[in-house]
Design a protein around this motif. Structure first.
Motif, PDB file in Angstrom:
ATOM      1  N   GLY A  90      38.276  41.406  92.380  1.00  0.00           N
ATOM      2  CA  GLY A  90      39.221  42.434  92.794  1.00  0.00           C
ATOM      3  C   GLY A  90      38.595  43.596  93.523  1.00  0.00           C
ATOM      4  O   GLY A  90      37.645  43.450  94.293  1.00  0.00           O
ATOM      5  N   THR A 146      41.406  44.616  99.436  1.00  0.00           N
ATOM      6  CA  THR A 146      42.806  44.239  99.287  1.00  0.00           C
ATOM      7  C   THR A 146      42.882  42.799  98.788  1.00  0.00           C
ATOM      8  O   THR A 146      41.859  42.121  98.636  1.00  0.00           O
ATOM      9  N   THR A 147      44.110  42.321  98.579  1.00  0.00           N
ATOM     10  CA  THR A 147      44.284  40.924  98.201  1.00  0.00           C
ATOM     11  C   THR A 147      43.703  39.999  99.259  1.00  0.00           C
ATOM     12  O   THR A 147      43.029  39.022  98.946  1.00  0.00           O
ATOM     13  N   THR A 206      39.990  39.761  99.086  1.00  0.00           N
ATOM     14  CA  THR A 206      39.553  38.966  97.938  1.00  0.00           C
ATOM     15  C   THR A 206      39.726  37.479  98.203  1.00  0.00           C
ATOM     16  O   THR A 206      38.873  36.667  97.818  1.00  0.00           O
ATOM     17  N   THR A 241      41.966  39.117  87.626  1.00  0.00           N
ATOM     18  CA  THR A 241      42.048  39.809  88.905  1.00  0.00           C
ATOM     19  C   THR A 241      42.554  41.227  88.705  1.00  0.00           C
ATOM     20  O   THR A 241      43.322  41.502  87.779  1.00  0.00           O
ATOM     21  N   LEU A 275      43.968  43.983  91.489  1.00  0.00           N
ATOM     22  CA  LEU A 275      44.246  44.284  92.884  1.00  0.00           C
ATOM     23  C   LEU A 275      45.577  45.016  93.017  1.00  0.00           C
ATOM     24  O   LEU A 275      46.382  45.010  92.089  1.00  0.00           O
ATOM     25  N   ASP A 300      46.312  47.549  98.651  1.00  0.00           N
ATOM     26  CA  ASP A 300      47.464  46.993  99.356  1.00  0.00           C
ATOM     27  C   ASP A 300      48.540  48.065  99.527  1.00  0.00           C
ATOM     28  O   ASP A 300      49.189  48.149 100.572  1.00  0.00           O
ATOM     29  N   ARG A 314      50.397  36.780  99.798  1.00  0.00           N
ATOM     30  CA  ARG A 314      48.937  36.796  99.641  1.00  0.00           C
ATOM     31  C   ARG A 314      48.526  36.543  98.197  1.00  0.00           C
ATOM     32  O   ARG A 314      47.540  35.836  97.942  1.00  0.00           O
ATOM     33  N   GLN A 315      49.264  37.101  97.251  1.00  0.00           N
ATOM     34  CA  GLN A 315      48.941  36.837  95.852  1.00  0.00           C
ATOM     35  C   GLN A 315      49.177  35.370  95.504  1.00  0.00           C
ATOM     36  O   GLN A 315      48.417  34.780  94.729  1.00  0.00           O
ATOM     37  N   LEU A 334      46.218  33.589  96.743  1.00  0.00           N
ATOM     38  CA  LEU A 334      45.065  33.855  95.876  1.00  0.00           C
ATOM     39  C   LEU A 334      45.127  33.019  94.600  1.00  0.00           C
ATOM     40  O   LEU A 334      44.129  32.401  94.194  1.00  0.00           O
ATOM     41  N   LEU A 352      54.341  40.832  91.979  1.00  0.00           N
ATOM     42  CA  LEU A 352      53.203  40.186  91.321  1.00  0.00           C
ATOM     43  C   LEU A 352      53.646  39.452  90.056  1.00  0.00           C
ATOM     44  O   LEU A 352      53.168  38.348  89.769  1.00  0.00           O
TER      45      LEU A 352
END
Length: 234
Positions: free
Chosen positions: A54, A95-96, A99, A115, A117, A121, A134-135, A138, A184
């Motif tokens: 992160g 940022t995400t 990472t 994580t 984060l 962002d 993006r999450q 990830l 999230l």
């Protein structure tokens, strides 16, 4: 979907928000990432490979050493039950997307991961939908190629409570942080390996680092305790 009040007011508040943002950056104490190892092996019991990934909070900014940071406290908790082989992949400002890029270069596999984060962002203006995308990418990387079976996804911090942020900047960033965190939670719910971790901390000055922006060692200890509990329950 109706536009939230903070989003409507960003344009008329822009001069104030810009001035406050510049002031916060100028006055913020640029705390370094703590000294100490970023990988190791310790403990007794079944072998568990742990990844900590992160931004500056994952890196332990606000603590003097890694032993007083998230990595140190978390490894110490897990080492009571496992032989922990751990690796820290975190950098201030990430940022995400940063990472994703970083973890995409790793070759190893892991059993557990945590994580941290979201703050960067928020400050970079990443939209909720882009953050969700993006999450998702990830978590697909972590639970796919990197093999993670137990994953703790730390909530986007409640930025409206950061002592370093003046009003109305704290309100605007706090509302956006909450918006991203709801996204999230949706992402984490789609992965059976993942648990979303919300830290409901009291408003105690001892929980913030001297810069009013990062956690203190006391917060890292609380965070590690909660994360270790989720990782062991998984």
């Amino acid at each position: 979907m109706p536009v939230a009040a903070d989003q409507l007011l960003r344009v008329p508040l822009l001069p104030v928000l810009a001035a406050q943002g510049l002031s916060v950056r100028r006055n913020a104490q640029m705390l370094p990432e703590p000294i100490g190892p970023r990988e190791g092996r310790t403990g007794r019991g079944p072998r568990r490979r742990l990844l900590i990934a992160g931004d500056s909070s994952a890196a332990g900014v606000g603590a003097g050493t890694q032993a007083q940071a998230l990595s140190g406290y978390l490894v110490a908790k897990l080492a009571k039950h496992y032989t922990v082989e751990w690796q820290l992949e975190a950098t201030t400002g990430h940022t995400t997307q940063d990472t994703i890029d970083r973890l995409g270069r790793l070759n190893g596999q892991f059993d557990m991961a945590i994580t941290a984060l979201g703050v960067n962002d928020v400050t970079r203006g990443v939209t909720r939908q882009r953050f969700i995308n993006r999450q998702t990418q990830l978590l697909e990387l972590l639970t796919g190629r990197l093999g993670v079976r137990r994953l703790v996804v730390t909530a986007v911090p409640q930025m409206h409570l950061f002592p370093a942020l003046p009003q109305p900047l704290a309100w605007v960033l706090g509302r956006q942080a909450a918006r991203l965190d709801r996204g999230l939670q949706q992402v984490a719910a789609n992965f059976q390996q993942a648990k979303h971790l919300q830290l409901d901390l009291p408003q105690d000055p001892a929980l913030a680092a001297p810069d009013g922006y990062h956690p203190s060692p006391k917060t890292y200890a609380i965070w590690a305790e909660a994360a270790a509990r989720l990782l062991r329950q998984a």
